[in-house]
Design an enzyme around this catalytic site. Structure first.
Site, mmCIF file in Angstrom:
data_model
loop_
_atom_site.group_PDB
_atom_site.id
_atom_site.type_symbol
_atom_site.label_atom_id
_atom_site.label_comp_id
_atom_site.label_asym_id
_atom_site.label_seq_id
_atom_site.Cartn_x
_atom_site.Cartn_y
_atom_site.Cartn_z
ATOM 1 C CG ASP A 95 -2.193 -0.719 1.079
ATOM 2 O OD1 ASP A 95 -2.649 -0.869 -0.070
ATOM 3 O OD2 ASP A 95 -2.752 -1.151 2.086
ATOM 4 C CB ILE A 96 3.493 2.370 2.351
ATOM 5 C CG1 ILE A 96 2.594 2.320 3.602
ATOM 6 C CG2 ILE A 96 4.484 3.518 2.457
ATOM 7 C CD1 ILE A 96 3.306 1.880 4.861
#
Length: 394
Positions: free
Chosen positions: A177-178
């Protein structure tokens, strides 16, 4: 002090982590972020991802989970229902004066509201439209939902992570995600640069799985050029030995030997200088070939020392070594303090109190990141934004 992105307006239709981490980064750099939240669900999913929650003025849990707070500072929260005509009209009104729209709906999810890229770009051709999804807007898996752990698995990271004789392991953080959020931020800035030259926006399509595949870097390129599928090595390195965690008499220490000279100095520290001239270990390729034999020797020697002994002894010889800190040690360190990696902001739900957040790692001499707004309560800025962007003064 004006930020690097001062004057930029971002319409944020994203939720959870990949999109919000992207927009928080842009917000830290000065952009105005208008976060659209669904009133039918109580806003961003992560508002309920707790405990822990920040307490309100009465000591009761608020709608600010610490998970939500981690990716949502420097934002205005606006309640808008995309299923309603009023909600969609508001999105278009905001899009007309925004520079960027960022969304992380499943591909096709916004088409039924006429808020997909094709529809929006016809009315707002200047807009940079950024989509973040699990598998992207093309390919056979484009319709599948995307979750961080699924991306780590599909994209290969979990096959590389964990003990050799253990199960595949995800990273301790939602790294897919990051990283997708970071790639999206870079794509956003590149598209804005293109608009400066052409006056036209474009569609930036970022997927968690693509990002995961892309940042396998040396392991990915090694496989592509050799056909050899890499294995899990625990904390070991694919191409350097020794480069991993070792157990000492009172904890764990990291040794990161990058060249033969460092290995010779490390052997000296251990009182076994002859290891550096041993024909099994005198070069890195030989240490790789004889990894198991070398590690058996090193584990026995290092276990006789404390973490402090190893760090000090290696440091005196310019050999990279360091501790495995827990988070209490991380954020209490003089390094974290010197680099402003913990920031304190007013609590939006408890007057007179504060919340602590992670600092932005970008250090810029002329336009540093700023922390202007704490993470917002759900819909707290709806009225303000409506007054600004609608003709109705009420």
């Amino acid at each position: 002090m004006a930020g690097a992105l001062d004057g930029l307006r971002v319409l944020d239709l994203s939720r959870v982590l990949a999109g919000p981490s992207c927009t928080q980064l842009l917000g830290d750099l000065g952009a105005e972020i208008i976060k659209i939240e669904n009133p039918r669900t109580g806003g961003d999913d992560t508002r309920s991802w707790g405990p822990p929650y920040v307490a309100d003025g009465d000591g009761q849990p608020s709608d600010l989970s610490t998970y939500f707070m981690s990716a949502n500072r420097n934002k205005l929260s606006v309640s808008a229902d995309l299923k309603s005509v009023e909600g969609r009209d508001l999105i278009h009104a905001l899009a007309a004066t925004s520079d960027v729209l960022i969304e992380n709906f499943k591909p096709g999810g916004l088409t039924k509201y006429a808020l997909d890229y094709d529809a929006v770009s016809k009315e707002h051709p200047h807009l940079v439209y950024v989509s973040i999804s699990g598998f992207g807007h093309t390919g056979p898996n484009s319709g599948l939902p995307g979750y961080d752990i699924m991306a780590q698995g599909y994209g290969g990271l979990m096959s590389l992570t964990g003990a050799p004789d253990g199960e595949p392991t995800k990273a301790g953080m939602a790294i897919a995600d990051i990283m997708a959020g970071m790639y999206a931020a870079v794509g956003t800035l590149a598209a804005l640069r293109h608009r400066e030259k052409t006056g036209k926006g474009q569609h930036v399509d970022v997927s968690l799985v693509d990002a995961q595949m892309a940042w396998l870097y040396n392991e990915g390129v090694s496989y592509l050029n050799t056909g050899e599928v890499p294995i899990r090595r625990g904390n070991g390195h694919a191409n350097i030995v020794p480069y991993q965690v070792f157990e000492t008499s009172d904890g764990h220490v990291i040794i990161a030997i990058g060249n033969d000279s460092q290995f010779a100095h490390f052997a000296e520290f251990l009182g076994r200088s002859e290891l550096a001239s041993d024909p099994r270990f005198d070069t890195n390729p030989k240490r790789l070939e004889n990894r198991d034999a070398l590690l058996a020797i090193l584990r026995g020697l290092i276990s006789e020392h404390t973490v402090a002994d190893v760090v000090a002894g290696c440091g005196a010889r310019n050999v990279p070594a360091g501790p495995v800190n827990t988070l209490d040690q991380v954020y209490a360190s003089d390094q974290a303090e010197a680099r402003n990696m913990v920031v304190e902001m007013p609590s939006p739900v408890a007057p007179g109190q504060t919340v602590k957040l992670l600092g932005n790692p970008l250090k810029m001499s002329a336009t540093p990141p700023t922390y202007r707004r704490p993470p917002p309560s759900f819909g707290q800025d709806t009225d303000t934004v409506l007054r600004r962007f609608r003709s109705d003064p009420d």
